[in-house]
Design an enzyme around this catalytic site. Structure first.
Site, PDB file in Angstrom:
ATOM      1  CE  LYS A  66      -0.665  -0.160   5.163  1.00  0.00           C
ATOM      2  NZ  LYS A  66      -1.252  -0.802   6.095  1.00  0.00           N
ATOM      3  CE1 TYR A 278      12.892  32.369   1.488  1.00  0.00           C
ATOM      4  CE2 TYR A 278      12.973  29.831   1.736  1.00  0.00           C
ATOM      5  CZ  TYR A 278      12.541  31.063   0.788  1.00  0.00           C
ATOM      6  OH  TYR A 278      12.122  30.988  -0.251  1.00  0.00           O
TER       7      TYR A 278
HETATM    8  C1  LIG Z   1      -0.360  -1.845   6.776  1.00  0.00           C
HETATM    9  C2  LIG Z   1      -0.963  -3.026   7.315  1.00  0.00           C
HETATM   10  C3  LIG Z   1      -0.318  -3.984   7.555  1.00  0.00           C
HETATM   11  C4  LIG Z   1       1.295  -4.241   7.566  1.00  0.00           C
HETATM   12  O1  LIG Z   1       1.807  -3.976   8.691  1.00  0.00           O
HETATM   13  P1  LIG Z   1       3.328  -3.706   9.157  1.00  0.00           P
HETATM   14  O2  LIG Z   1       3.381  -3.265  10.416  1.00  0.00           O
HETATM   15  O3  LIG Z   1       4.069  -2.726   8.028  1.00  0.00           O
HETATM   16  O4  LIG Z   1       4.063  -5.045   8.941  1.00  0.00           O
HETATM   17  C5  LIG Z   1      -1.177  -5.184   7.622  1.00  0.00           C
HETATM   18  N1  LIG Z   1      -2.462  -5.561   7.833  1.00  0.00           N
HETATM   19  C6  LIG Z   1      -2.938  -4.401   7.609  1.00  0.00           C
HETATM   20  C7  LIG Z   1      -4.621  -4.545   7.849  1.00  0.00           C
HETATM   21  C8  LIG Z   1      -2.432  -3.152   7.509  1.00  0.00           C
HETATM   22  O5  LIG Z   1      -3.119  -2.014   7.221  1.00  0.00           O
END
Ligand SMILES: *Cc1c(COP(=O)(O)O)cnc(C)c1O
Length: 365
Positions: A66, A278
């Site tokens: 994701k 800045y």
């Molecule tokens: C993002 C996510 C993961 C992965 O989590 P990590 O801590 O990066 O391993 C697993 N399950 C769900 C539902 C997530 O949203």
């Protein structure tokens, strides 16, 4: 990065556009990015190996891709993962799933509503009873159960009701999952959530659910479990090499996959007392050469004080596209390990990595 992504820019963000930002930016990398994100193929393969040792099989890894693969580049990481033998992926949106589905056996979409049933490879998460009404007939789904995080998912006691409703709606149930709220912290939460999920599982098995995979683990949960016994683990941060756990958990070492680099724009010699940037906040304490580099908060780099891995500090304020640093190297490394950088900013590696502008060039090294 080659990108067969969405080329048309919708004028309104309706439900039907199925469009996410990274794919718009992907083409812009050619235009304005000089700073660079390097993706270490070797470190990624090393991490996948460590994870497969824990799950006891590559087939039990569902790699979480994701948010542009945690900022690493969706298609880059998807291709590396497929080469490593990973067969299952997890994304946020349909648009991401469609870009990578040819590389995997299954792709789980965490939060989206397709307009028509996608190929059976793609499974869409049911996060709420409303999803059961919204999802198109024939869609493959995985049911999220809320065992205590109270974010997404149905109440455990409504499992039977949900299964019946999905059947009536013509949805194909392929998985049941939950998510832990504090798998990376010492405490009892992980255990009672796991127990609730195991109860849901035994009720599900009594219902005779077939062809359903059961999964609860993210990276932290996987590595704090003794033996791993579920059908699949949803692993993100460990694969990217930035899993951090309290000491007692005794987790294997992972290697950071992402490093961030910026290129020199201009150099000058400054004497003591000169002020850089800045507001003139960066006062020169030792006469010498300083250079500007092409990264700034417009690239998603935090606008805050920071010391590079080599010990030099950013002088003065971070500009939109520029930072100034002592010396005149052609390029500087902002971090080799996003978790270390995150610590200095008082945040987590996830935020640093996903915050980096998708327009920054990603190259595999
Ligand atoms: C993002 C996510 C993961 C992965 O989590 P990590 O801590 O990066 O391993 C697993 N399950 C769900 C539902 C997530 O949203």
């Amino acid at each position: 990065m080659t990108n067969a992504a969405v080329r048309t820019i919708p004028t309104t963000f309706t439900h039907a556009t199925q469009f996410t930002l990274p794919y718009l930016y992907a083409d812009l990398t050619k235009i304005f990015s000089m700073s660079q994100i390097e993706i270490s193929r070797e470190n990624f393969f090393y991490n996948i190996n460590q994870i497969a040792n824990k799950t006891q099989s590559l087939e039990k890894i569902a790699l979480v891709l994701k948010d542009n693969a945690y900022g690493h580049g969706l298609e880059i990481v998807a291709n590396l993962a497929a080469k490593a033998g990973v067969r299952h992926a997890v994304v946020r949106k349909m648009a991401e799933a469609k870009l990578i589905e040819h590389l995997f056996e299954t792709v789980l979409v965490l939060t989206d509503t397709p307009l028509s049933a996608p190929s059976s490879k793609i499974r869409v998460a049911v996060n709420d009873f409303g999803d059961i009404e919204r999802l198109p007939k024939g869609c493959s789904v995985e049911l999220k159960v809320d065992t205590g995080m109270h974010r997404n998912g149905i109440e455990p006691k409504r499992l039977e009701e949900a299964v019946e409703a999905m059947e009536e709606a013509g949805l194909k149930l392929c998985g049941v999952m939950t998510h832990y709220r504090s798998a990376d912290e010492i405490g009892s939460d992980f255990f009672w959530q796991k127990k609730r999920f195991d109860e849901v599982r035994s009720r599900g098995e009594k219902l005779g659910l077939k062809g359903v995979r059961w999964h609860s683990c993210n990276s932290a949960a996987l590595f704090r479990s003794g033996t791993f016994e579920e059908d699949i683990a949803r692993v993100g941060i460990a694969a990217y090499g930035c899993l951090r756990m309290p000491k007692p958990f005794n987790v294997p070492k992972f290697r950071p996959v992402m490093s961030l680099w910026a290129e020199r724009i201009a150099s000058r010699d400054l004497s003591v007392g000169a002020r850089v940037g800045y507001g003139g906040d960066g006062e020169i304490e030792k006469a010498g050469r300083v250079s500007s580099y092409d990264i700034g908060y417009g690239d998603g780099w935090p606008r805050a004080a920071y010391t590079l891995p080599d010990g030099r500090s950013i002088l003065g304020r971070v500009s939109m596209d520029i930072v100034t640093i002592e010396g005149d190297d052609e390029r500087v490394c902002l971090f080799y390990d996003a978790a270390e950088a995150a610590k200095r900013f008082g945040t987590i590696s996830y935020e640093i990595m996903t915050g980096l502008n998708p327009a920054i060039k990603r190259v595999v090294v």
